[in-house]
Design an enzyme around this catalytic site. Structure first.
Site, PDB file in Angstrom:
ATOM      1  N   HIS A  23       0.880  -0.982  -0.105  1.00 58.46           N
ATOM      2  CA  HIS A  23       0.062  -0.031  -0.140  1.00 58.46           C
ATOM      3  C   HIS A  23       0.782   1.281   0.186  1.00 58.46           C
ATOM      4  O   HIS A  23       1.653   1.325   1.000  1.00 58.46           O
ATOM      5  CB  HIS A  23      -0.901  -0.031   1.401  1.00 58.46           C
ATOM      6  CG  HIS A  23      -2.064  -0.854   1.065  1.00 58.46           C
ATOM      7  ND1 HIS A  23      -3.486  -0.707   1.034  1.00 58.46           N
ATOM      8  CD2 HIS A  23      -2.066  -2.233   0.706  1.00 58.46           C
ATOM      9  CE1 HIS A  23      -4.305  -1.387   0.867  1.00 58.46           C
ATOM     10  NE2 HIS A  23      -3.495  -2.548   0.720  1.00 58.46           N
ATOM     11  N   TYR A  74      -9.353   5.535   7.498  1.00 56.56           N
ATOM     12  CA  TYR A  74      -9.655   6.109   8.834  1.00 56.56           C
ATOM     13  C   TYR A  74     -10.637   7.374   8.820  1.00 56.56           C
ATOM     14  O   TYR A  74     -10.230   8.224   8.201  1.00 56.56           O
ATOM     15  CB  TYR A  74      -8.259   6.676   9.416  1.00 56.56           C
ATOM     16  CG  TYR A  74      -7.146   5.461   9.689  1.00 56.56           C
ATOM     17  CD1 TYR A  74      -6.447   4.998   8.571  1.00 56.56           C
ATOM     18  CD2 TYR A  74      -6.899   4.920  11.068  1.00 56.56           C
ATOM     19  CE1 TYR A  74      -5.337   4.149   8.813  1.00 56.56           C
ATOM     20  CE2 TYR A  74      -6.140   3.969  11.155  1.00 56.56           C
ATOM     21  CZ  TYR A  74      -5.360   3.470  10.037  1.00 56.56           C
ATOM     22  OH  TYR A  74      -4.253   2.541  10.071  1.00 56.56           O
ATOM     23  N   PRO A 126      -4.866   0.941  18.622  1.00 54.09           N
ATOM     24  CA  PRO A 126      -4.666   0.333  17.298  1.00 54.09           C
ATOM     25  C   PRO A 126      -4.681   1.387  16.335  1.00 54.09           C
ATOM     26  O   PRO A 126      -4.315   1.094  15.138  1.00 54.09           O
ATOM     27  CB  PRO A 126      -5.721  -0.565  17.039  1.00 54.09           C
ATOM     28  CG  PRO A 126      -6.798  -0.322  18.069  1.00 54.09           C
ATOM     29  CD  PRO A 126      -6.237   0.450  19.265  1.00 54.09           C
ATOM     30  N   LYS A 132       0.468   0.349  15.184  1.00 50.74           N
ATOM     31  CA  LYS A 132       1.789   0.191  15.690  1.00 50.74           C
ATOM     32  C   LYS A 132       2.035  -0.866  16.611  1.00 50.74           C
ATOM     33  O   LYS A 132       3.479  -1.282  16.738  1.00 50.74           O
ATOM     34  CB  LYS A 132       2.309   1.667  16.356  1.00 50.74           C
ATOM     35  CG  LYS A 132       2.288   2.714  15.484  1.00 50.74           C
ATOM     36  CD  LYS A 132       3.599   2.508  14.341  1.00 50.74           C
ATOM     37  CE  LYS A 132       3.676   3.545  13.310  1.00 50.74           C
ATOM     38  NZ  LYS A 132       3.677   3.001  12.116  1.00 50.74           N
ATOM     39  N   TYR A 166       3.570   6.749  10.032  1.00 51.44           N
ATOM     40  CA  TYR A 166       2.782   5.794   9.541  1.00 51.44           C
ATOM     41  C   TYR A 166       3.561   4.524   8.999  1.00 51.44           C
ATOM     42  O   TYR A 166       3.344   3.567   9.328  1.00 51.44           O
ATOM     43  CB  TYR A 166       1.675   6.136   8.502  1.00 51.44           C
ATOM     44  CG  TYR A 166       0.293   4.989   8.527  1.00 51.44           C
ATOM     45  CD1 TYR A 166      -0.693   4.994   9.556  1.00 51.44           C
ATOM     46  CD2 TYR A 166       0.562   4.283   7.326  1.00 51.44           C
ATOM     47  CE1 TYR A 166      -1.528   4.023   9.238  1.00 51.44           C
ATOM     48  CE2 TYR A 166      -0.513   3.339   7.424  1.00 51.44           C
ATOM     49  CZ  TYR A 166      -1.693   3.339   8.270  1.00 51.44           C
ATOM     50  OH  TYR A 166      -2.329   2.178   8.345  1.00 51.44           O
TER      51      TYR A 166
HETATM   52  C1  PHB Z   1      -6.591  -4.069  11.219  1.00 55.66           C
HETATM   53  O1  PHB Z   1      -6.748  -4.452   9.765  1.00 55.66           O
HETATM   54  O2  PHB Z   1      -7.085  -4.937  11.746  1.00 55.66           O
HETATM   55  C2  PHB Z   1      -6.073  -2.676  11.296  1.00 55.66           C
HETATM   56  C3  PHB Z   1      -5.446  -1.941  10.595  1.00 55.66           C
HETATM   57  C4  PHB Z   1      -4.916  -0.545  10.897  1.00 55.66           C
HETATM   58  C5  PHB Z   1      -5.101  -0.179  11.868  1.00 55.66           C
HETATM   59  C6  PHB Z   1      -5.812  -1.062  13.078  1.00 55.66           C
HETATM   60  C7  PHB Z   1      -6.182  -2.272  12.804  1.00 55.66           C
HETATM   61  O3  PHB Z   1      -4.746   1.104  12.468  1.00 55.66           O
END
Ligand code: PHB
Ligand code: APR
Length: 393
Positions: free
Chosen positions: A72, A201, A293, A297, A384
């Site tokens: 990505h 997000y 989450p 990280k 990130y």
């Molecule tokens: C997930 O795919 O479970 C996931 C992805 C990004 C995040 C948190 C969880 O920031």
């Protein structure tokens, strides 16, 4: 039994450390409280930083990730229905992340573990660490009702937040820092094509949401929910309806719903234990730190701890460099606190909470500030994709 390094816990930290030590000719034994199937049944995150995928290559376990993981080069943030793309690759001079589930990584590590011939004990009880501040530490545990003992040179506590390793350090030798957030994440996994190629997000007045994925046919979605919410109260239909409310209009028509494979609520926490080493015990991964989450990280910080520890132990065993042992904690903690800060920042900025209008206005302004110029988006992008691993000397 006797070994060079006793590893407590067969999550990603313990298994990856075991594999990297094995490749250096360092003998190790892993003991794990639950069964291998139980470990594999846990649904966790799946965004892999460049540094972690390089470490997987170094460990010789990257083949399936390279074949099946998705690269990505961007991540999206939606606010007030408007989607902003963060060009990770362009803003960082070529860095990307790989989307590949933790379950798959654990699978690959377990296969490598079997191939390595190093010993692993699953489904054990009563793990106890002894003489960790002396020259000859040892670990005892029960397997099938019989007490076993491992004499070792060092112990790696890779046993997660609830493990026994951190608790084995005298209380006056360790400081714990903790913040619990006033909301949780309700996650849903489904075999439906993801709503969008990139992760999104979403900041929304009804609460945060995240669109993630495990592959082109498996989606992972999250909704911010109050802490006292019960998963039983969330039918699949209710989840999909709420997600539709929070999705930006430009993607909602792409949403494919379907039966959930898994649904669970996780609380959000920031936690750090300092220092991460005491005598001959090292704390690694979730045993020493937890992040919410929101920045993806947790697993990546565990990987950088493992990288630091295996490089130090390699020098300890091959060159007698015991002076490096006390550098472990400070090297790890610099990167850990960066990850803790980034995850806290992302969490605060993207969630709706406190029922305070002014706080929400400020959060929206902050998000607008960081999304509105390339040099500010770069600050987000650099963190990130993950800060570089620090060398051990
Ligand atoms: C997930 O795919 O479970 C996931 C992805 C990004 C995040 C948190 C969880 O920031
Ligand atoms: N004895 C042996 N094993 C134990 C004990 C014990 N007393 N206590 C816990 N364990 C095992 C757990 O059963 C678990 O399998 O230790 C393992 C710890 O694994 P994780 O919790 O996955 O922690 P870690 O390996 O550090 O993984 C990194 O970062 O943010 C997260 O999702 C991410 O789980 C991932 C973690």
């Amino acid at each position: 039994m006797k070994t060079q390094v006793a590893i407590i816990g067969a999550g990603p930290s313990g298994l990856l450390l075991g594999q990297l030590l094995h490749k250096q000719g360092i003998e190790n034994i892993i003991i794990e409280r639950v069964s291998a199937d139980y470990v594999l049944g846990r649904i966790r995150a799946g965004v892999i930083e460049q540094g972690f995928s390089d470490l997987m290559k170094e460990a010789g376990i990257s083949a399936r990730m390279e074949a099946e993981g998705e690269i990505h080069s961007a991540v999206e943030i939606a606010v007030n229905g408007e989607v902003h793309s963060i060009d990770l690759e362009g803003l960082t001079g070529g860095e990307t992340v790989t989307v590949y589930g933790q379950t798959e990584i654990t699978h690959d590590l377990m296969d490598a573990r079997i191939a390595s011939g190093q010993q692993t004990f699953y489904s054990i009880d009563n793990t106890e660490l002894h003489d960790i501040d002396g020259e000859k530490p040892y670990v005892t545990f029960e397997k099938d009702g019989k007490t076993e003992r491992i004499d070792c040179d060092y112990i790696a506590g890779c046993d997660g937040f609830h493990g026994v390793s951190r608790q084995s350090i005298p209380k006056d030798k360790i400081t714990e820092y903790e913040k619990v957030y006033p909301f949780g994440w309700l996650g849903l996994l489904a075999d439906t094509p993801p709503v969008n190629f990139e992760l999104i997000y979403i900041k929304h007045e009804r609460g945060f949401a995240l669109c993630s994925k495990r592959s082109s046919t498996r989606s992972r979605y999250y909704l911010q929910v109050p802490l006292d919410e019960k998963v039983e109260d969330w039918s699949d239909d209710r989840f999909w309806e709420e997600l539709k409310h929070r999705l930006p209009e430009s993607v909602v028509s792409q949403l494919v719903t379907g039966p959930s494979l898994e649904k669970s609520i996780a609380p959000l926490r920031s936690f750090v234990a300092e220092p991460m080493q005491y005598g001959r015990l090292f704390l690694v991964g979730d045993a020493a730190h937890i992040v919410p989450p929101t920045g993806a990280k947790g697993l990546n910080l565990a990987a950088s701890d493992v990288s630091t520890l295996y490089r130090i132990l390699t020098k300890v065993f091959s060159e007698g460099r015991t002076d490096l042992i006390e550098k472990y904690s400070e090297i790890c903690l610099r990167r850990v606190w960066n990850g803790v800060r980034f995850s806290w920042w992302m969490t605060n900025m993207l969630h709706t909470f406190d029922h305070s209008e002014i706080e929400d206005k400020i959060r929206n302004s902050e998000l607008g500030f960081f999304l509105s110029h390339a040099n500010r988006r770069q600050i987000l992008a650099e963190q990130y994709v993950g800060l570089p691993y620090e060398p051990i000397e």
